[in-house]
Write an enzyme that holds these catalytic residues in place. Structure first.
Site, PDB file in Angstrom:
ATOM      1  N   LYS A 258      -1.340  -6.913   5.661  1.00 17.57           N
ATOM      2  CA  LYS A 258      -0.637  -8.024   5.056  1.00 17.57           C
ATOM      3  C   LYS A 258       0.716  -7.583   4.467  1.00 17.57           C
ATOM      4  O   LYS A 258       1.563  -7.109   5.197  1.00 17.57           O
ATOM      5  CB  LYS A 258      -1.544  -8.672   4.009  1.00 17.57           C
ATOM      6  CG  LYS A 258      -2.973  -8.960   4.516  1.00 17.57           C
ATOM      7  CD  LYS A 258      -3.023  -9.783   5.782  1.00 17.57           C
ATOM      8  CE  LYS A 258      -4.411 -10.324   6.116  1.00 17.57           C
ATOM      9  NZ  LYS A 258      -5.417  -9.303   6.469  1.00 17.57           N
TER      10      LYS A 258
ATOM     11  N   ARG B  90      -9.922  12.992  12.514  1.00 15.20           N
ATOM     12  CA  ARG B  90     -10.778  12.048  11.795  1.00 15.20           C
ATOM     13  C   ARG B  90     -10.881  12.466  10.333  1.00 15.20           C
ATOM     14  O   ARG B  90     -10.891  11.650   9.422  1.00 15.20           O
ATOM     15  CB  ARG B  90     -12.182  11.987  12.415  1.00 15.20           C
ATOM     16  CG  ARG B  90     -13.080  10.918  11.747  1.00 15.20           C
ATOM     17  CD  ARG B  90     -14.533  11.031  12.151  1.00 15.20           C
ATOM     18  NE  ARG B  90     -15.152  12.229  11.629  1.00 15.20           N
ATOM     19  CZ  ARG B  90     -15.619  13.222  12.368  1.00 15.20           C
ATOM     20  NH1 ARG B  90     -15.552  13.176  13.688  1.00 15.20           N
ATOM     21  NH2 ARG B  90     -16.158  14.296  11.796  1.00 15.20           N
TER      22      ARG B  90
ATOM     23  N   TYR C 197     -12.124 -13.602   0.562  1.00 20.78           N
ATOM     24  CA  TYR C 197     -11.866 -13.663   2.005  1.00 20.78           C
ATOM     25  C   TYR C 197     -13.182 -13.789   2.770  1.00 20.78           C
ATOM     26  O   TYR C 197     -14.154 -13.094   2.467  1.00 20.78           O
ATOM     27  CB  TYR C 197     -11.094 -12.408   2.412  1.00 20.78           C
ATOM     28  CG  TYR C 197     -11.003 -12.169   3.894  1.00 20.78           C
ATOM     29  CD1 TYR C 197     -10.560 -13.152   4.762  1.00 20.78           C
ATOM     30  CD2 TYR C 197     -11.355 -10.927   4.428  1.00 20.78           C
ATOM     31  CE1 TYR C 197     -10.478 -12.926   6.121  1.00 20.78           C
ATOM     32  CE2 TYR C 197     -11.267 -10.683   5.779  1.00 20.78           C
ATOM     33  CZ  TYR C 197     -10.835 -11.695   6.632  1.00 20.78           C
ATOM     34  OH  TYR C 197     -10.766 -11.458   7.979  1.00 20.78           O
TER      35      TYR C 197
ATOM     36  N   ASP D  48      -9.669  -6.266  -5.000  1.00 24.21           N
ATOM     37  CA  ASP D  48      -8.853  -6.442  -3.794  1.00 24.21           C
ATOM     38  C   ASP D  48      -7.482  -6.920  -4.260  1.00 24.21           C
ATOM     39  O   ASP D  48      -7.332  -8.030  -4.769  1.00 24.21           O
ATOM     40  CB  ASP D  48      -9.513  -7.471  -2.872  1.00 24.21           C
ATOM     41  CG  ASP D  48      -8.787  -7.611  -1.533  1.00 24.21           C
ATOM     42  OD1 ASP D  48      -7.545  -7.473  -1.513  1.00 24.21           O
ATOM     43  OD2 ASP D  48      -9.450  -7.883  -0.515  1.00 24.21           O
TER      44      ASP D  48
END
Length: 381
Positions: free
Chosen positions: A195, A46, A98, A170
């Site tokens: 994406k 992690r 978005y 973004d």
């Protein structure tokens, strides 16, 4: 190295121990320590994993940042960035973002006291007017999702710096191949790596890149504390896909420009949104800060009632959410990716119920044009 070469050889691109030209997938959760309280570079996956670190180093280099961070999704990356702020803080948010970003801020963080104001970030004067004493950051997309608005990053960053604010961009639609926000003055860049960076519709991932050490320490702490990290196999998939980013982005852009020009000339189409078109209202800004216009197009039909029949008549374009894969996708934002935004706010931002969004893939372009033409004819029957 040239950027296209960095895509393949940048960051940690091979295994130093064996000489393997592909970074190994370190599928492990924990690591042997040298002694009590004496961990090696890694102690628990992690907190750090060699495969994930290789991806983080690569995206850091491609965006020109101080440090990169990899997350389990784009929204996990965005969640981590928003987690830097406290109750009572205020964020300036692009009105055309978005739907998942809006939902996260509106339905999750607002409950904890983080406030926001929606503005048209492609009009910098609206940002300056929205700044309050408690404002901490400007969060924007450029190009935006789904209306493909272009924001002058350098100008927004200049305004933000004058008021001690962070500029968060973004960069999912453009990718670092076409646009580098940190070089234009931004402080943090976010990607839904699902994406274009992933590019094959087979992995969900998010990335964040920061410009300086102080912000990097905050983001790194939250990444480890919250734990929404990207697994080693998915990290390997993203790094593998980035190697072909230049080739894919050029193909996406070439096809998208031809599709956009076809739609502009079609009698059934009312309006086309694509920053690569000379008559796009933000075209000059796009040309100034981008080296290409990517593969996203939105458009409206003259008859909104034909939208469903048109979309369902397509055979090469796939009706699906997401974007940026090698295959062409189509969706209706108001009832799919942006359904979480209240109708009044959608319409205020210009997102009409009949708006259609295309993610233009890398197929043979004549097949895409023929598919669109046939579906438009069927919708009009």
């Amino acid at each position: 190295m040239h950027f296209n070469t960095k895509l393949i050889h940048g960051g940690i691109s091979e295994d130093q121990e064996t000489g393997a030209v592909s970074v190994p997938i370190y599928q492990t959760s924990t690591y042997r320590q040298n002694g009590v309280g004496q961990p090696k570079q890694y102690e628990y996956s992690r907190s750090g994993n060699p495969t994930r670190f290789a991806l983080e180093e690569l995206i850091k280099e491609l965006e020109g940042g101080y440090q990169g961070f990899a997350f389990a999704s784009g929204l996990a990356a965005t969640h981590t960035i928003f987690s830097m702020f406290r109750s009572g803080d205020h964020i300036i948010l692009g009105d055309d973002v978005y739907g998942g970003t809006f939902r996260l801020l509106h339905q999750v963080f607002e409950k904890s006291g983080l406030r926001y104001t929606l503005v048209e970030t492609n009009k910098p004067e609206t940002i300056a007017a929205a700044i309050e004493p408690e404002t901490k950051a400007v969060f924007l997309e450029t190009p935006t999702n789904p209306l493909l608005k272009i924001t002058d990053i350098a100008r927004v960053a200049e305004i933000a710096k004058e008021h001690g604010l962070l500029t968060i961009v973004d960069n999912t639609f453009a990718t670092p191949y076409f646009q580098k926000p940190l070089q234009l003055g931004a402080d943090i860049v976010i990607h839904s790596a699902t994406k274009y960076l992933g590019g094959h519709s087979d992995v969900v991932a998010g990335l964040a890149i920061v410009k300086d050490e102080a912000v990097a320490k905050q983001v790194g702490f939250i990444q480890n504390a919250v734990g929404g990290v990207l697994g080693p196999h998915d990290s390997w998939l993203i790094q593998r896909s980035i190697k072909t980013l230049a080739l894919r982005m050029e193909a996406h852009q070439s096809n998208a420009l031809q599709v956009a020009q076809f739609l502009v000339e079609h009698p059934a189409v009312a309006h086309v949104y694509y920053p690569g078109l000379a008559d796009h209202k933000d075209h000059d800004i796009a040309r100034k800060q981008m080296t290409g216009f990517s593969g996203m197009i939105s458009f409206e039909l003259k008859k909104e009632a034909q939208v469903a029949s048109f979309v369902e008549a397509l055979r090469v374009f796939t009706l699906a959410e997401s974007l940026g894969g090698v295959e062409s996708l189509i969706e209706v934002p108001a009832i799919m990716t942006h359904a979480s935004i209240p109708k009044a706010l959608r319409e205020q931002a210009g997102i009409k119920d009949g708006l259609i969004r295309l993610s233009v893939g890398i197929e043979y372009v004549d097949d895409l044009l023929a598919d669109l033409d046939t579906a438009l004819q069927k919708a009009g029957e």
